[in-house]
Write an enzyme that holds these catalytic residues in place. Structure first.
Site, PDB file in Angstrom:
ATOM      1  N   GLY A 261      38.248  35.416  -6.749  1.00 14.39           N
ATOM      2  CA  GLY A 261      38.848  34.224  -7.355  1.00 14.39           C
ATOM      3  C   GLY A 261      37.887  33.700  -8.397  1.00 14.39           C
ATOM      4  CB  CYS A 264      34.870  34.890 -14.483  1.00 10.69           C
ATOM      5  SG  CYS A 264      33.718  33.699 -15.185  1.00 10.69           S
TER       6      CYS A 264
END
Length: 437
Positions: A261, A264
């Site tokens: 998650g 980025c």
């Protein structure tokens, strides 16, 4: 005379880069349009949680090497090298990256650039962005052709950002002239012997997105194996260990669990796919759609395991979620798998209480409908099932007997495969984990 540096944007990347460049001995001026953020930074307070960074910030404020401003005019007159460190989030109605913050910085800075300087982009961008911004800088700057652009992507890991800045494993310089290359070699010279790759704009832009796509693929690969292990009765941890001995594969990022998650990987692989589609090369990155889908399926499966432990229903049950940040040693909840699972369980009728060592304030803002506690034991009181969804060391070190004394039922979902299953089972816990029998 040493270069004077500005850092435009003082979020996670910018605050880290500014403090670290000052630590290397440069005079640094950080800029942000958020006045409250600048006031906090001037007081030595970080808007983010990042190990070691606050000490670096305070030390360099005290030395006078680091200052902060909200004035583009001041930044333009101060700096010889201007680092752009603003975000490129996913657009609201699609997969593409929103580069409007980059354009805004260039349009605000350029009219004040009246002498020779170098502007350096560090943000993660769709390929082709750098050349467009280079042309805009020349067009809008009084100094015209004397204002150059370079692209120098960052490779920071949240929780290790200071280390990754001061001891990088490589530096990539996307430049259009020998002058720009020399300036950046001088700037990074204090880091010592670091591999430097000098390339053009498009390659420098692609390096970061390609690296993130590869990491996401590796994580989703082992999570796909976890799906198969669950149906075959195999153990994905032992499978991963066996694969890791192959030097062509290696063990890094080969831990099955809830998936990735953060701010980025998810948005970067989606933006990568969107840009490939725009360039007519979408078929080349079609596999990333399944990478993304596998990652999201793991979140659903974690909730399924908890519901199975409760006999098939969350209705009226008390559920504890340990973890809110997308990874340990961070307070970043952007696209957090832990919060995603917690919210989904709450929608199915459970009373969900969350504890996280650093991310509670951010989580409360994003999910006010959930309950929060000040410790793991407080969160677990009278719980019918506990889910470990962010692998903070504090959670990995929990005593199964101490935790077992406060819960209503000893049911545990290890969403990160971070615990010793036998230790917890011997303490009377019904232990389930992704990809394991």
């Amino acid at each position: 005379m040493p270069y004077r540096l500005t850092v435009l944007g003082t979020g996670y990347l910018g605050a880290t880069h500014a403090a670290c460049m000052a630590e290397l001995g440069f005079e640094v001026l950080g800029l942000d349009v958020d006045h409250s953020k600048i006031e906090r930074l001037r007081r030595g307070e970080l808007p983010i949680h990042e190990p070691g960074l606050e000490e670096l910030l305070q030390r360099n404020l005290e030395s006078g090497r680091l200052r902060f401003t909200t004035s583009f005019e001041e930044a333009a007159h101060f700096g010889d090298v201007h680092f752009i460190c603003v975000g490129t989030p996913q657009i609201k109605d699609g997969y593409a990256a929103d580069v409007s913050y980059l354009d805004s910085v260039v349009e605000s800075l350029a009219p004040h650039l009246d002498r020779e300087c170098l502007v350096v982009g560090k943000s993660t961008v769709p390929v082709g962005t750098a050349q467009r911004l280079a042309d805009k800088l020349v067009r809008l700057s009084p100094a015209g052709q004397r204002v150059e652009l370079a692209w120098n992507p960052e490779f920071l890991r949240e929780g290790f950002a200071v280390q990754d800045t001061l001891r990088p494993d490589r530096i990539v310089l996307g430049v259009a002239s020998e002058r720009a290359e020399k300036i950046l070699r001088d700037v990074y010279g204090p880091l010592g012997e670091v591999p430097i790759v000098v390339t053009d704009y498009p390659t420098a832009e692609l390096v970061k997105t390609a690296a993130n796509a590869f990491l996401a693929t590796k994580i989703s690969f082992i999570n796909a194996m976890a799906e198969l292990c669950e149906t075959a009765g195999a153990d994905v941890r032992q499978l991963s260990q066996s694969l890791s001995f192959d030097e062509r594969i290696g063990g890094k990022y080969l831990n099955a669990g809830l998936g990735f998650g953060g701010g980025c990987l998810p948005k970067d692989i989606r933006a990568f796919m969107a840009r490939a589609d725009e360039l007519g090369a979408g078929q080349a990155l079609g596999f990333l759609r399944e990478v993304d889908a596998i990652n999201l399926r793991r979140r659903t499966r974690a909730g399924d395991l908890a519901r199975e432990l409760l006999g098939g229903s969350f209705d009226g049950r008390r559920v504890t979620v340990l973890g809110a940040a997308f990874k340990p040693n961070s307070d970043d909840i952007r696209d957090s798998p832990a919060l995603d699972v917690a919210a989904a369980i709450a929608r199915q009728g459970a009373k969900v209480t969350i504890y996280d060592p650093a991310a509670l304030d951010n989580a409360r803002v994003a999910h006010p409908e959930l309950d929060y506690a000040g410790s793991a034991l407080e969160a677990a009181r009278d719980a019918h099932v506990v889910l470990l969804l962010t692998e903070w060391q504090e959670f990995v070190s929990l005593d199964p007997e101490e935790l077992g004394a406060v819960v209503a039922a000893r049911n545990l979902v290890d969403g990160r495969n971070a615990l010793d299953a036998e230790v917890w089972r011997c303490a009377g816990w019904h232990y389930r984990a992704l990809g394991r029998p």
